[in-house]
Scaffold this motif. Structure first.
Motif, mmCIF file in Angstrom:
data_model
loop_
_atom_site.group_PDB
_atom_site.id
_atom_site.type_symbol
_atom_site.label_atom_id
_atom_site.label_comp_id
_atom_site.label_asym_id
_atom_site.label_seq_id
_atom_site.Cartn_x
_atom_site.Cartn_y
_atom_site.Cartn_z
ATOM 1 N N PHE A 1 1.109 -1.295 0.118
ATOM 2 C CA PHE A 1 -0.009 -0.111 -0.166
ATOM 3 C C PHE A 1 0.756 1.200 0.380
ATOM 4 C CE2 PHE A 1 -2.314 3.184 1.851
ATOM 5 C CZ PHE A 1 -2.871 2.890 1.557
ATOM 6 N N PHE A 2 1.874 1.211 0.903
ATOM 7 C CA PHE A 2 3.026 2.075 1.064
ATOM 8 C C PHE A 2 3.321 2.572 -0.508
ATOM 9 C CE2 PHE A 2 6.765 4.045 1.422
ATOM 10 C CZ PHE A 2 6.281 5.450 1.838
ATOM 11 N N ALA A 3 4.158 1.401 -0.748
ATOM 12 C CA ALA A 3 4.560 1.672 -2.307
ATOM 13 C C ALA A 3 3.598 1.808 -3.316
ATOM 14 C CB ALA A 3 5.685 0.233 -2.363
ATOM 15 N N ARG A 4 2.830 1.512 -3.958
ATOM 16 C CA ARG A 4 1.935 1.532 -5.033
ATOM 17 C C ARG A 4 1.577 3.096 -4.537
ATOM 18 N NH1 ARG A 4 -1.167 -3.205 -2.492
ATOM 19 N NH2 ARG A 4 -2.873 -1.390 -1.278
ATOM 20 N N TRP A 5 1.345 3.523 -3.647
ATOM 21 C CA TRP A 5 0.536 4.879 -4.206
ATOM 22 C C TRP A 5 1.837 6.456 -3.473
ATOM 23 C CZ3 TRP A 5 -4.012 6.476 -5.000
ATOM 24 C CH2 TRP A 5 -4.557 5.053 -5.693
ATOM 25 N N SER A 6 2.746 5.567 -2.876
ATOM 26 C CA SER A 6 3.844 6.271 -2.793
ATOM 27 C C SER A 6 4.790 6.736 -4.444
ATOM 28 C CB SER A 6 4.741 5.917 -2.392
ATOM 29 O OG SER A 6 5.162 5.914 -0.924
ATOM 30 N N TYR A 7 4.745 5.582 -4.728
ATOM 31 C CA TYR A 7 5.853 5.278 -6.706
ATOM 32 C C TYR A 7 4.331 6.646 -7.572
ATOM 33 C CZ TYR A 7 8.202 3.944 -10.270
ATOM 34 O OH TYR A 7 8.475 2.942 -11.724
ATOM 35 N N TRP A 8 3.309 5.832 -7.193
ATOM 36 C CA TRP A 8 2.297 6.575 -8.668
ATOM 37 C C TRP A 8 2.360 7.873 -7.913
ATOM 38 C CZ3 TRP A 8 -2.145 9.336 -7.750
ATOM 39 C CH2 TRP A 8 -3.045 9.562 -9.551
ATOM 40 N N LEU A 9 2.138 9.028 -6.756
ATOM 41 C CA LEU A 9 1.992 9.798 -6.613
ATOM 42 C C LEU A 9 3.746 10.583 -7.196
ATOM 43 C CD1 LEU A 9 0.366 10.296 -3.940
ATOM 44 C CD2 LEU A 9 -0.518 10.982 -5.296
ATOM 45 N N ALA A 10 5.035 9.823 -6.659
ATOM 46 C CA ALA A 10 6.119 10.176 -7.107
ATOM 47 C C ALA A 10 6.091 10.207 -8.523
ATOM 48 C CB ALA A 10 7.495 9.258 -6.583
ATOM 49 N N LEU A 11 5.736 9.119 -9.654
ATOM 50 C CA LEU A 11 5.846 9.721 -10.725
ATOM 51 C C LEU A 11 5.061 10.756 -11.785
ATOM 52 C CD1 LEU A 11 5.310 6.080 -11.813
ATOM 53 C CD2 LEU A 11 6.996 7.520 -12.485
ATOM 54 N N ILE A 12 4.262 10.845 -10.886
ATOM 55 C CA ILE A 12 3.411 11.807 -10.848
ATOM 56 C C ILE A 12 3.578 13.125 -11.145
ATOM 57 C CG2 ILE A 12 0.746 13.659 -10.738
ATOM 58 C CD1 ILE A 12 0.148 10.996 -11.607
ATOM 59 N N PHE A 13 4.663 13.643 -9.793
ATOM 60 C CA PHE A 13 5.501 14.762 -9.420
ATOM 61 C C PHE A 13 6.616 15.244 -10.694
ATOM 62 C CE2 PHE A 13 3.411 14.907 -5.427
ATOM 63 C CZ PHE A 13 3.122 16.222 -5.246
ATOM 64 N N MET A 14 7.171 13.930 -11.077
ATOM 65 C CA MET A 14 8.356 13.538 -12.139
ATOM 66 C C MET A 14 8.164 14.004 -13.425
ATOM 67 S SD MET A 14 9.944 10.420 -13.028
ATOM 68 C CE MET A 14 11.625 10.607 -14.179
ATOM 69 N N GLY A 15 6.012 13.301 -13.501
ATOM 70 C CA GLY A 15 5.613 13.246 -14.758
ATOM 71 C C GLY A 15 5.630 15.608 -15.089
#
Length: 531
Positions: free
Chosen positions: A98-112
């Motif tokens: 849960f931590f990884a999938r939401w953190s990674y997705w949000l990190a990708l959003i900010f990266m985008g």
């Protein structure tokens, strides 16, 4: 419920056949290891560590390669997964997942969002009168369209984006070699390989700057893991994946070390300005008066490529995330379009990234956005550590594939890589430029870590994880939900599809535990029924 013929021409297999080709993945893999920072920030990296920057790139590149081999082994064992994040849930537990999938997705959003802002800035080099928000909206719409049409179009676009970067770097290397062998003279002196080792010191600007250079180089490699996700879209991932990952060391040696070595050959490293692109300087010396425009075009395609990859990766992660959540709101994101892409997930990702255009209109929150974006980037280190822990758990599980694409000396190298990533994260707190974002990342880890801890450790009431798994079988029949063709208490609680990939027949289903499924079914059926 849907009927699918037994010849393997399922929706899934059609997607594979019309998806990425080996040449796409190979070029995407090369492009994925070459960031915009090499073109614009190489001078700053050399300013920090001098020739020692070559040793830092070697060290960071080595540990990133170990991580990529670990991800590669996981994806090789289950090549139908669209993201490596699902393995964290499977082999650690749902809280970590849960931590990884939401953190990674949000990190990708900010990266985008950061890449979209960069794209607008590069275009304004030629069109300074056009507002940033308008450029961002147009470019995001174009790249979203590319991702929605077909995986093959995304692959073709990324192929040519990567080709531009490769040609630019090879041109720099060839130009530098010609200058060195002909004794070309610059305002700073004669071009010679001796410039690299002249006044050599491991810590030319102090131990602190040497250590700080590790984090700069580390984040130049962020996004390399996208390579593994693209292989799931090929017809034969088990053939393509090892080739793509095993060539990473050669790419690092050629494109990073080769380019930096040539730059320091042309310019004595102590004379190299930190705030100017060495690529522009070299091509200007070669007589290309429009070198600044040329490199601006290269970094524009590099940023656009990174943005397109974020749309691709973040949407696949959200698609996989929707299957690991019980929320009714995520049901629409479990669907694939007629083009066999997660269209709803792509659209949501695009809408989130589009917030960058709104932020550009509000200067008062620009600093806050930069802070959040930097903090989110720091989270990649935590995700990398979690996936390495998941890999070690995988090696101890019944899912372990003895004859798979195995990491060399995993008992030594994987823990060593975890220690290295922890070291890089700690260094963030000792650099004034990265200190505050690092504190922000730490706050996120603590607060969202607490939220994740409140999640159920397992997804089912009987304390057994509900895994999305894929197994090989040479036969197929009609599958119904809750049919048990499994060892021990493993059962396919919901069969998703049966498809052919690389000449191998696969069953994809949900299982209530992690033991390998042993299918014992008749071979005389003409159709496969899926749930």
């Amino acid at each position: 419920m849907s009927e699918q013929s037994n010849d393997g021409n399922s929706d899934h297999s059609k997607a594979k056949q019309g998806g990425l080709q080996s040449r796409h993945v190979q070029l995407i893999a090369i492009g994925g290891t070459i960031g915009t920072g090499l073109f614009m920030g190489a001078g700053n990296s050399i300013h920090y560590a001098g020739p020692s920057i070559l040793l830092i790139y070697l060290a960071v590149g080595f540990f990133m390669f170990v991580m990529m081999r670990s991800i590669g082994e996981l994806l090789y064992a289950d090549p139908t997964q669209h993201t490596f994040i699902t393995f964290i849930t499977k082999f650690i537990d749902n809280r970590a997942g849960f931590f990884a999938r939401w953190s990674y997705w949000l990190a990708l959003i900010f990266m985008g969002m950061g890449e979209l802002t960069a794209v607008a800035n590069y275009i304004q080099f030629w069109l300074p009168e056009v507002p940033s928000w308008l450029i961002q909206v147009i470019m995001l719409a174009v790249l979203t369209g590319v991702n929605l049409v077909a995986v093959s179009l995304f692959g073709e676009t990324e192929f040519w984006f990567a080709m531009i970067k490769i040609v630019a770097i090879l041109s720099l290397i060839v130009t530098g070699l010609i200058m060195a062998f002909t004794g070309f003279k610059t305002p700073e002196g004669t071009v010679a390989f001796s410039n690299v080792i002249k006044d050599f010191s491991i810590f030319p600007n102090g131990t602190g700057n040497f250590i700080n250079a590790f984090q700069m180089v580390m984040f130049a490699f962020v996004g390399m893991e996208f390579i593994g996700m693209t292989t799931a879209e090929t017809a034969n991932p088990r053939k393509v994946l090892p080739n793509a990952i095993n060539q990473i060391p050669l790419r690092i040696l050629l494109f990073y070390l080769g380019a930096l070595l040539i730059i320091m050959t042309i310019y004595p490293w102590r004379e190299l300005p930190a705030d100017k692109s060495p690529f522009v300087m070299v091509f200007e010396l070669a007589g290309i008066k429009w070198a600044a425009a040329l490199i601006n075009f290269v970094v524009l395609t590099s940023a656009a490529s990174a943005l397109s990859s974020v749309l691709f990766s973040a949407s696949r992660n959200f698609y996989a995330l929707s299957f690991q959540s019980k929320s009714q709101y995520l049901k629409p994101f479990k669907k694939l379009s007629k083009a066999q892409v997660p269209a709803n997930a792509i659209k949501l990702t695009a809408v989130m990234i589009a917030a960058s255009a709104i932020i550009s209109l509000i200067p008062s929150i620009d600093y806050a956005f930069g802070f959040v974006s930097s903090a989110a980037t720091d989270l990649f280190l935590m995700i990398y550590i979690l996936v390495l822990i998941a890999y070690m758990r995988y090696r101890q599980s019944s899912s372990y594939m003895v004859d798979g694409f195995k990491v060399i000396a995993p008992r030594t190298l994987v823990p060593l890589t975890i220690v290295f990533f922890v070291f890089v994260f700690i260094t963030l707190f000792f650099n004034k430029d990265s200190q505050i974002p690092a504190i922000g990342a730490l706050i996120w880890i603590i607060i969202f870590g607490f939220v994740s801890y409140k999640q159920p450790k397992y997804l089912t009431k009987n304390k057994k994880c509900l895994y999305l798994i894929t197994v090989e079988t040479s036969r197929s029949t009609r599958f119904s939900p809750y049919d048990s063709y499994c060892w021990a208490d493993t059962r396919c609680t919901s069969v998703l599809q049966v498809f052919k990939q690389g000449g191998i027949l696969f069953l994809s289903c949900f299982s209530s535990c992690s033991q390998k499924i042993n299918l014992e079914v008749p071979n005389n059926s003409t159709s496969t029924k899926t749930s």
